[in-house]
Design a protein around this motif. Sequence first.
Motif: not given
Length: 234
Positions: A37-41, A106-115, A142-149, A217-222
Amino acid sequence: PWSAEHRLGTDQIGRDVLTRLIYGARNTIGIAFVTTALAFAIGVSLGLIAAINRAWLDQVISRGVDVLMAIPSLIFALMLLSIFGSSALSLILIIAVLDSTRVFRLTRSVAVGVVVMDYVEAAQLRGEGLGWIMRREILPNILPPLVAEFGLRFCFVFLTIAALSFLGVGIQPPTADWGTMVRETANLIQFARFDLKAGLTPLMPAAAIALLTVAVNFVVDWFLHKTSGLRDEH
């Protein structure tokens, strides 16, 4: 030996293995979750700032992240823990900072397309602040890829903490921890030819580590399947 009183037997100094597995789950999983959680913050905040401000700030943050990522994480963590000590706080802060570099990428790469979207530019023209744009316009998209990550990163952090504990610089005894339990009971494997159950004792925390990693990993794939918009064809 295994008995009605000690379902999975005891370790080398007579402590109940099942009890330590349960308490070790609380410590190992809890610390791994807080660290992730701290790493993501840290990573998400810096990634969004870098994606919005594509000037010198983006370059400074990106080059700093490149430097940190160039050093193997486990070796870097071992060095820092040897310097600052193996307390739970040091473990959380050091691993969170090291893993935030992957989250930043990851955040920067997916956010660049939204900005560059029109609604973000409209918010900027309205005079909305940086925090409001990050929270209300970019992050929800950009929440779905972040939640999976988050799930995948939790597995990596969990395995890193277990590895550091196995090496003796992670969670310190007498605190129960799955990695420490594997290290402390590893010598019992040599008694497997005399007592198979005794030889299986160090495999219990190792199996718990493997099962938790596979389950996450199963939960993330789902979750990725559900958020991708794909449907099963029958």
